[in-house]
Design an enzyme around this catalytic site. Structure first.
Site, PDB file in Angstrom:
ATOM      1  N   SER A   1       0.826  -1.192   0.000  1.00 18.26           N
ATOM      2  CA  SER A   1       0.000   0.000   0.000  1.00 18.26           C
ATOM      3  C   SER A   1       0.867   1.251   0.000  1.00 18.26           C
ATOM      4  CB  SER A   1      -0.980  -0.053   1.172  1.00 18.26           C
ATOM      5  OG  SER A   1      -1.987   0.899   1.024  1.00 18.26           O
TER       6      SER A   1
ATOM      7  N   ASP B   1      -0.123  -4.236  -3.817  1.00 20.84           N
ATOM      8  CA  ASP B   1      -1.327  -3.406  -3.833  1.00 20.84           C
ATOM      9  C   ASP B   1      -0.981  -1.945  -3.560  1.00 20.84           C
ATOM     10  OD1 ASP B   1      -3.897  -3.910  -4.629  1.00 20.84           O
ATOM     11  OD2 ASP B   1      -4.700  -4.178  -2.608  1.00 20.84           O
TER      12      ASP B   1
ATOM     13  N   HIS C   1      -7.741  -5.555  -0.185  1.00 18.18           N
ATOM     14  CA  HIS C   1      -6.523  -4.826   0.178  1.00 18.18           C
ATOM     15  C   HIS C   1      -5.863  -5.431   1.418  1.00 18.18           C
ATOM     16  CE1 HIS C   1      -3.805  -1.527  -0.284  1.00 18.18           C
ATOM     17  NE2 HIS C   1      -4.147  -0.927   0.845  1.00 18.18           N
TER      18      HIS C   1
END
Length: 434
Positions: free
Chosen positions: A278, A301, A356
């Site tokens: 992330s 991600d 996620h």
């Protein structure tokens, strides 16, 4: 969470509401168990041939120093302690702050759900490896901290890597800490010699919590500043590992039982990668731009918003984007595509049925009901998803670090050749957006 907290925040709000009722205990038990027994929940251990040890390292006690959890191959230690997944209650408080929840109530909920889980590694176990270990620097996501990706880090260590999971001090972690010097009047007389250095008895722990956007504040300037600091912190962690590898004596402020001198000449510093999830994925790109010692990067991600467009053509190393099916959107993918190159390998795959939160450890620690409610689980089995992620990562690292392992057995995963993978992305992109 860890870039966008809305779904997890909604789930915890619902849990908060339930927790205020007389049925708190039964409700929590029901949702924790989901359709399976909570006793079966836990972070999966590494699959590789090495036992895994872990320890914490803090050099320079101030906020400008480095702080990371180290995972490494170790001697088998059946009776050794395994550390708590969440080190202390302040991290629960940080998670509550990040999600704008009441600390006292959220701490009870988080402690009930997650307080008993352990990291799948032996605390301060003696280092043991028959060969020099390649190195990975790992960067956590927004609102996370150094221990929350232990399934990934322990797997890499079990396969022979030394992994430093950095705890960032840019106010993007939900919580972290450093130390301040005690006033002279409060310091221990026994430790005032010049040779004693900064010992914990002369220091006061200072907690640093997540800094939310202020009302009317633009997000990009803050996140861009943070991603630059994060990259610097990854580089600083690598610098300290380099010193340790060279045999320079280091003082760990945390005074753990681990013998750092055993890591002398243990690391293959020609084979170094950077990895993150992330916001940590964006940190990977920034770190690659800033430090050529990182030979390649793996971005899980990735949240690309914090990055300046101008750095993309300056990144010269191979990059592997591993995405979830439910998180990405066209604008974010289009920024990843700006890193496409005809001469440098840039790969992208998407794991079907993932969300996620399929990359941090939370996904293994909740039953189906609460996992789906809080968007911590996707439709795919969490262990299958993390195995696909880890195996594809290992194949990519072997290819670009020049490792002599058997990780090339997973080469097809790099191209998305598996029924649970999508080559590239599932997101529809307009040509004009690429």
């Amino acid at each position: 969470m860890f870039s966008y907290g809305g779904f997890l925040q909604l789930g915890v709000k619902r849990l908060n509401a339930w927790a205020r009722t007389d049925q708190k205990r039964s409700a929590l038990s029901f949702f924790t168990m989901g359709s399976s027994c909570s006793n079966n929940l836990g972070i999966p251990p590494g699959n590789g041939p090495n036992a895994v040890g872990c320890t914490d390292f803090m050099m320079d006690h101030t906020a400008e120093g480095t702080f990371f959890r180290l995972y490494y191959p170790c001697q088998e230690m059946e009776s050794a302690e395994k550390p708590d997944w969440v080190p202390c209650k302040e991290y629960f408080n940080g998670l509550a702050d990040f999600m704008k929840m009441n600390r006292a109530l959220s701490e009870r909920i988080f402690n009930y759900l997650f307080g008993s889980f352990k990291i799948p590694a032996y605390l301060d176990a003696p280092f043991k490896s028959n060969e020099k270990c390649p190195v990975i620097i790992f960067s956590h996501g927004l609102g996370a901290f150094r221990t929350l990706y232990s399934a990934i880090c322990a797997e890499m260590a079990s396969q022979g890597f030394i992994v430093a999971s950095v705890e960032h001090r840019d106010q993007s972690a939900s919580a972290t800490y450093y130390f301040c010097d005690k006033p002279e009047s409060e310091r221990s007389n026994a430790s005032l010699t010049k040779s004693s250095g900064a010992t914990q008895q002369n220091l006061v722990k200072e907690w640093m919590y997540y800094r939310a956007l202020r009302h009317g504040e633009s997000e990009f300037p803050l996140r861009n500043k943070q991603v630059k600091q994060r990259a610097d912190e990854c580089i600083l962690a690598l610098d300290k590992l380099t010193e340790i590898n060279s045999g320079i004596s280091v003082q760990n402020v945390l005074e753990t039982q681990f013998d750092w001198s055993t890591l002398k000449n243990s690391m293959d510093l020609c084979r170094i990668a950077v990895m993150g999830h992330s916001f940590g994925g964006a940190t990977v790109i920034e770190a690659l731009c800033k430090e050529v010692k990182f030979k390649c990067g793996v971005a899980l991600d990735s949240w690309m918003t914090p990055l300046d467009d101008e750095i993309f053509p300056r990144v010269k190393q191979p990059i592997f984007f591993i995405n979830s099916e439910k998180f990405q959107w066209a604008g974010n993918i289009s920024r990843m595509k700006k890193l496409d190159s005809a001469v440098i390998q840039r790969k992208m795959i998407t794991i079907r049925g993932t969300v996620h939160q399929s990359f941090p450890d939370f996904t293994f620690l909740t039953g189906n009901w609460i996992g789906k409610l809080m968007k911590l689980k996707g439709e795919i089995d969490p262990e299958l998803a993390i195995d696909l992620c880890n195996n594809a990562t290992l194949a990519f690292l072997q290819r670009h670090l020049g490792l002599e392992k058997n990780f090339n057995q997973w080469d097809p995963l790099i191209d998305g050749e598996d029924e649970n993978l999508i080559p590239g992305t599932n997101v529809n992109l307009l040509q004009s957006a690429i």
